[in-house]
Design a protein around this motif. Structure first.
Motif, PDB file in Angstrom:
ATOM      1  N   TYR A  23       3.230   0.648  -2.711  1.00 38.47           N
ATOM      2  CA  TYR A  23       3.834  -0.684  -2.576  1.00 38.47           C
ATOM      3  C   TYR A  23       4.551  -1.112  -3.858  1.00 38.47           C
ATOM      4  CZ  TYR A  23       4.429  -5.495  -1.048  1.00 38.47           C
ATOM      5  OH  TYR A  23       4.976  -6.700  -0.683  1.00 38.47           O
ATOM      6  N   ILE A  24       4.182  -0.538  -4.994  1.00 42.13           N
ATOM      7  CA  ILE A  24       4.881  -0.862  -6.241  1.00 42.13           C
ATOM      8  C   ILE A  24       6.376  -0.563  -6.100  1.00 42.13           C
ATOM      9  CG2 ILE A  24       5.096  -0.288  -8.700  1.00 42.13           C
ATOM     10  CD1 ILE A  24       2.122   0.273  -8.739  1.00 42.13           C
ATOM     11  N   ASN A  25       6.705   0.395  -5.264  1.00 42.11           N
ATOM     12  CA  ASN A  25       8.100   0.819  -5.092  1.00 42.11           C
ATOM     13  C   ASN A  25       8.797   0.085  -3.956  1.00 42.11           C
ATOM     14  OD1 ASN A  25       9.774   2.454  -6.562  1.00 42.11           O
ATOM     15  ND2 ASN A  25       9.702   4.144  -5.118  1.00 42.11           N
ATOM     16  N   SER A  26       8.199  -0.975  -3.442  1.00 43.07           N
ATOM     17  CA  SER A  26       8.790  -1.720  -2.328  1.00 43.07           C
ATOM     18  C   SER A  26      10.152  -2.292  -2.715  1.00 43.07           C
ATOM     19  CB  SER A  26       7.858  -2.863  -1.914  1.00 43.07           C
ATOM     20  OG  SER A  26       8.501  -3.747  -1.019  1.00 43.07           O
ATOM     21  N   PRO A  27      11.128  -2.270  -1.803  1.00 40.01           N
ATOM     22  CA  PRO A  27      12.469  -2.795  -2.119  1.00 40.01           C
ATOM     23  C   PRO A  27      12.504  -4.297  -2.327  1.00 40.01           C
ATOM     24  CG  PRO A  27      12.299  -2.237   0.216  1.00 40.01           C
ATOM     25  CD  PRO A  27      11.057  -1.714  -0.447  1.00 40.01           C
ATOM     26  N   PHE A  28      11.423  -5.005  -1.993  1.00 39.85           N
ATOM     27  CA  PHE A  28      11.415  -6.457  -2.198  1.00 39.85           C
ATOM     28  C   PHE A  28      11.190  -6.836  -3.659  1.00 39.85           C
ATOM     29  CE2 PHE A  28      10.109  -6.255   2.364  1.00 39.85           C
ATOM     30  CZ  PHE A  28      11.255  -6.828   2.869  1.00 39.85           C
ATOM     31  N   ALA A  29      10.759  -5.900  -4.494  1.00 46.67           N
ATOM     32  CA  ALA A  29      10.713  -6.037  -5.968  1.00 46.67           C
ATOM     33  C   ALA A  29       9.598  -6.931  -6.496  1.00 46.67           C
ATOM     34  CB  ALA A  29      12.051  -6.545  -6.516  1.00 46.67           C
ATOM     35  N   TYR A  30       8.855  -7.620  -5.646  1.00 48.30           N
ATOM     36  CA  TYR A  30       7.815  -8.517  -6.150  1.00 48.30           C
ATOM     37  C   TYR A  30       6.733  -7.753  -6.909  1.00 48.30           C
ATOM     38  CZ  TYR A  30       9.929 -11.854  -2.951  1.00 48.30           C
ATOM     39  OH  TYR A  30      10.816 -12.667  -2.308  1.00 48.30           O
ATOM     40  N   SER A  31       6.263  -6.669  -6.339  1.00 45.80           N
ATOM     41  CA  SER A  31       5.197  -5.918  -6.997  1.00 45.80           C
ATOM     42  C   SER A  31       5.684  -5.316  -8.306  1.00 45.80           C
ATOM     43  CB  SER A  31       4.672  -4.815  -6.072  1.00 45.80           C
ATOM     44  OG  SER A  31       3.470  -4.281  -6.568  1.00 45.80           O
ATOM     45  N   LYS A  32       6.944  -4.887  -8.345  1.00 49.87           N
ATOM     46  CA  LYS A  32       7.495  -4.360  -9.599  1.00 49.87           C
ATOM     47  C   LYS A  32       7.484  -5.429 -10.687  1.00 49.87           C
ATOM     48  CE  LYS A  32      10.589  -0.833  -7.679  1.00 49.87           C
ATOM     49  NZ  LYS A  32      12.003  -0.407  -7.523  1.00 49.87           N
ATOM     50  N   HIS A  81      -0.752  -8.831  -4.648  1.00 51.71           N
ATOM     51  CA  HIS A  81      -0.455  -7.399  -4.659  1.00 51.71           C
ATOM     52  C   HIS A  81      -1.315  -6.655  -3.635  1.00 51.71           C
ATOM     53  CE1 HIS A  81       0.536  -3.399  -5.998  1.00 51.71           C
ATOM     54  NE2 HIS A  81      -0.725  -3.154  -6.280  1.00 51.71           N
ATOM     55  N   ILE A  82      -2.599  -6.966  -3.585  1.00 50.90           N
ATOM     56  CA  ILE A  82      -3.485  -6.325  -2.606  1.00 50.90           C
ATOM     57  C   ILE A  82      -3.038  -6.680  -1.193  1.00 50.90           C
ATOM     58  CG2 ILE A  82      -5.834  -6.269  -1.691  1.00 50.90           C
ATOM     59  CD1 ILE A  82      -6.837  -6.718  -4.565  1.00 50.90           C
ATOM     60  N   GLY A  83      -2.770  -7.970  -0.966  1.00 50.67           N
ATOM     61  CA  GLY A  83      -2.362  -8.406   0.365  1.00 50.67           C
ATOM     62  C   GLY A  83      -1.074  -7.751   0.819  1.00 50.67           C
ATOM     63  N   GLY A  84      -0.086  -7.677  -0.091  1.00 58.17           N
ATOM     64  CA  GLY A  84       1.171  -7.028   0.270  1.00 58.17           C
ATOM     65  C   GLY A  84       1.001  -5.552   0.560  1.00 58.17           C
ATOM     66  N   SER A  85       0.067  -4.913  -0.131  1.00 58.50           N
ATOM     67  CA  SER A  85      -0.147  -3.466   0.020  1.00 58.50           C
ATOM     68  C   SER A  85      -0.796  -3.100   1.344  1.00 58.50           C
ATOM     69  CB  SER A  85      -1.029  -2.953  -1.133  1.00 58.50           C
ATOM     70  OG  SER A  85      -0.403  -3.158  -2.383  1.00 58.50           O
ATOM     71  N   ILE A  86      -1.457  -4.058   1.997  1.00 63.17           N
ATOM     72  CA  ILE A  86      -2.168  -3.746   3.246  1.00 63.17           C
ATOM     73  C   ILE A  86      -1.674  -4.596   4.413  1.00 63.17           C
ATOM     74  CG2 ILE A  86      -4.252  -3.044   1.987  1.00 63.17           C
ATOM     75  CD1 ILE A  86      -5.489  -5.754   2.701  1.00 63.17           C
ATOM     76  N   HIS A  87      -0.681  -5.448   4.196  1.00 65.97           N
ATOM     77  CA  HIS A  87      -0.218  -6.369   5.235  1.00 65.97           C
ATOM     78  C   HIS A  87       0.412  -5.598   6.396  1.00 65.97           C
ATOM     79  CE1 HIS A  87       1.791  -9.755   7.177  1.00 65.97           C
ATOM     80  NE2 HIS A  87       1.026 -10.544   6.455  1.00 65.97           N
ATOM     81  N   PRO A  88       0.128  -5.985   7.643  1.00 66.76           N
ATOM     82  CA  PRO A  88       0.682  -5.248   8.788  1.00 66.76           C
ATOM     83  C   PRO A  88       2.203  -5.266   8.885  1.00 66.76           C
ATOM     84  CG  PRO A  88      -0.458  -7.266   9.494  1.00 66.76           C
ATOM     85  CD  PRO A  88      -0.817  -7.037   8.060  1.00 66.76           C
ATOM     86  N   ARG A  89       2.865  -6.225   8.227  1.00 61.54           N
ATOM     87  CA  ARG A  89       4.329  -6.232   8.251  1.00 61.54           C
ATOM     88  C   ARG A  89       4.959  -5.419   7.130  1.00 61.54           C
ATOM     89  NH1 ARG A  89       6.154 -10.794   7.102  1.00 61.54           N
ATOM     90  NH2 ARG A  89       4.407 -12.248   7.227  1.00 61.54           N
TER      91      ARG A  89
END
Length: 365
Positions: free
Chosen positions: A250-259, A306-314
């Protein structure tokens, strides 16, 4: 009516207000959404002046609570609608205002704001009502909300959505908590008394063992944040890339928040770890409790999102935590540790300075 109770009632207005606005076709214009947002923010600043009329020296934080508790309920509605739990409340805003709040990371930020930040604001209102100090909870709240905005605003601009004018509505929610944190930090009480009490409570085998554990944690967190920060910055080292794809894609997500969050950990949290280790080794530092609270709030908010985004169904499947048991175990062990230990460290630091707080407790004006 007590001003505190009036501000609480004001925070419930978003439910009927957003439902009514969502039925208006003119709300599909993004410029109108921005104008309505500015009008609402202005009214939320003016309202406390009406509620506090006749008060000789009102608490400055009451003006802030009116604004932030209202926004917390708005964010909770957005999160619930983004996840399909509610409907026809904030559809217009998610489409034309801030569509990035529909993302898994944006949704988790809103859940935290609508529950934890709202609860902390209620706590501060209660302290004001009882004429007690809200300094500690205020610092924790400021650390949490500043971290969320430092991720949300740059992450939204740098990610796939680009610049939306409605993002300007978030700026007061970034700058005001910074100002509040500054106000609370400069009101630190009797330095000499706090230093002497902290030193006198810093002995004993159990406390020394506990402090060693915290030092080990800060060293561990430094290594983790260095590695994840380098990943966010695009380091292609084989070991880091293996960790990225095996444990936290998820760190590499295109939404950039985790980065952005990982870069904040790298740039701001690691220096704090160094100062915290220094404060543990050399007890009696008057700033230890203040910054432990700010850090605990920021760490809790950052890790939750970060945890929530990494496991969120969407979240796109390629960015979810891999289903392999080893990947899951490493992910949860690492991230839960980074969530919980800062809270325990803040509690440890508070308990060490607690005798002094009973003597020097004062109301923040």
């Amino acid at each position: 009516m007590r001003a505190e109770f009036g501000i609480f009632l004001t925070s419930l207005i978003p439910f009927p207000l957003t439902y009514i606005l969502n039925t208006q076709q003119w709300m599909l214009n993004p410029n109108i959404v921005l104008v309505i947002g500015v009008i609402v923010l202005t009214l939320l600043v003016v309202l406390p002046s009406y509620l506090l009329r006749g008060t000789d020296k009102p608490e400055f934080i009451l003006y802030v609570m009116s604004l932030f508790m209202f926004a917390s309920m708005i964010d909770l509605i957005i999160a619930l609608e983004a996840d399909g739990i509610l409907s026809e409340f904030m559809t217009f805003y998610l489409k034309e205002g801030e569509p990035y709040l529909w993302t898994p990371y944006g949704t988790m930020i809103n859940y935290w704001d609508g529950t934890v930040h709202y609860s902390l604001c209620l706590w501060m209102l209660y302290c004001i009502y009882k004429r007690k100090s809200y300094r500690h909870v205020g610092l924790y709240w400021a650390g949490s909300i500043v971290n969320s905005l430092l991720v949300l605003v740059p992450g939204s601009i740098l990610g796939k959505f680009g610049v939306k004018w409605a993002i300007l509505l978030n700026l007061p929610y970034l700058f005001v908590p910074v100002w509040i944190a500054y106000r609370l930090l400069i009101t630190r009480g009797n330095m000499a008394e706090k230093t002497s009490v902290t030193r006198s409570n810093s002995h004993g085998l159990f406390r020394k063992v506990l402090d060693i554990i915290f030092i080990v944690y800060f060293l561990y967190a430094t290594i983790v944040d260095l590695l994840r920060g380098f990943i966010a910055l695009g380091c292609q080292h084989e070991l880091l890339q293996e960790y990225l794809y095996d444990h936290e894609p998820y760190i590499n997500s295109p939404f950039a928040y985790s980065k952005v969050q990982m870069i904040l950990y790298l740039m701001y949290f690691i220096p704090y770890y160094c100062f915290a280790i220094y404060g543990i080794i050399n007890p009696g530092q008057p700033w230890m409790l203040d910054w432990a609270l700010i850090y605990a709030g920021a760490a809790a908010q950052g890790q939750f999102s970060h945890i929530g985004g990494s496991i969120h169904p969407r979240t796109e499947p390629e960015y979810l935590v891999p289903s392999r048991p080893h990947s899951q175990q490493i992910f949860w062990l690492l991230n839960i540790t980074l969530f919980i230990i800062p809270q325990l460290f803040a509690l440890r630091t508070y308990l060490v300075s607690r005798p002094n707080n009973k003597k020097s407790r004062s109301k923040i004006n």
